[in-house]
Design a protein around this motif. Sequence first.
Motif, short mmCIF file in Angstrom:
data_model
loop_
_atom_site.label_atom_id
_atom_site.label_comp_id
_atom_site.label_asym_id
_atom_site.label_seq_id
_atom_site.Cartn_x
_atom_site.Cartn_y
_atom_site.Cartn_z
N SER A 24 -10.80 9.41 39.94
CA SER A 24 -12.00 9.81 39.77
C SER A 24 -12.07 10.64 38.59
CB SER A 24 -12.57 10.79 40.84
OG SER A 24 -11.79 12.06 40.95
N THR A 26 -14.64 13.51 36.32
CA THR A 26 -15.84 14.63 36.52
C THR A 26 -16.20 14.94 34.95
OG1 THR A 26 -15.03 15.53 38.45
CG2 THR A 26 -16.66 16.88 37.02
N ILE A 70 -20.81 8.21 43.13
CA ILE A 70 -21.14 9.18 42.50
C ILE A 70 -21.92 10.24 42.95
CG2 ILE A 70 -22.77 9.71 40.31
CD1 ILE A 70 -22.70 6.61 39.93
N GLY A 125 -28.33 7.03 36.00
CA GLY A 125 -27.17 6.35 35.71
C GLY A 125 -27.47 5.07 34.89
N VAL A 141 -29.32 8.52 40.90
CA VAL A 141 -28.35 8.87 41.35
C VAL A 141 -28.68 9.88 42.74
CG1 VAL A 141 -26.01 10.41 41.40
CG2 VAL A 141 -26.91 8.67 39.33
N VAL A 174 -21.00 15.85 37.37
CA VAL A 174 -21.13 14.77 38.02
C VAL A 174 -19.64 14.12 38.09
CG1 VAL A 174 -21.98 12.28 37.87
CG2 VAL A 174 -23.53 14.13 36.81
N THR A 175 -19.39 13.66 39.37
CA THR A 175 -18.00 13.13 39.75
C THR A 175 -18.24 11.57 40.11
OG1 THR A 175 -17.14 15.26 40.53
CG2 THR A 175 -16.01 13.26 41.09
N VAL A 176 -17.32 10.89 39.31
CA VAL A 176 -17.42 9.44 39.48
C VAL A 176 -16.13 8.93 40.09
CG1 VAL A 176 -17.86 6.92 38.49
CG2 VAL A 176 -19.30 9.09 37.76
#
Length: 180
Positions: A24, A26, A70, A125, A141, A174-176
Amino acid sequence: MERWVGLITGFALLGCPVAEAAESVTVTVPGTSMPWSQKANPNIPFGRNDGTKPVEVKGLKFAVGQTLRITAIGGTSTIPGGPQFGSAGQDSFIATDQVGGSGSIFPARFIDPASYPVHLNALIGVFTDAKGHLIARPFSVGEAFEVTVPANAEKLQFGLNDDIFADNAGELTVTVSIVE
């Protein structure tokens, strides 16, 4: 805790299976961020083009067909010192396919209408190629969203759904993550 980390590392070195956490990354998305470059996408205009460049997710090695999760926290406002809204945007202001206060449309105009409504200052996004050209429809999102990486995607970037960006404030975290 350090003892456990050492034991886990030791097991991994011995070839024992150890479950790995999903990869992940961020990023911080300022309230002034536009979701895509209008210079790279002149046929997909929105707003006044007065915001900052999109925030690109760097360091996450995603591949076509993978699912990305996300999540977003924090808040932005449409004016400095104004009320803050979370990543789903301002509940009382739907900003999808109509014209905004600037006389221009919102980025949400290009989102699949099946995802409407999209609110003012909602997190958006997009996937682009290496030059920043959109290669798929933008997506809203909200607080959490899962999306499949489309063919030809080289970058993932974020911005907000607004038509006037320069007077925005705040930021979203935002964390993916890659879903395994």
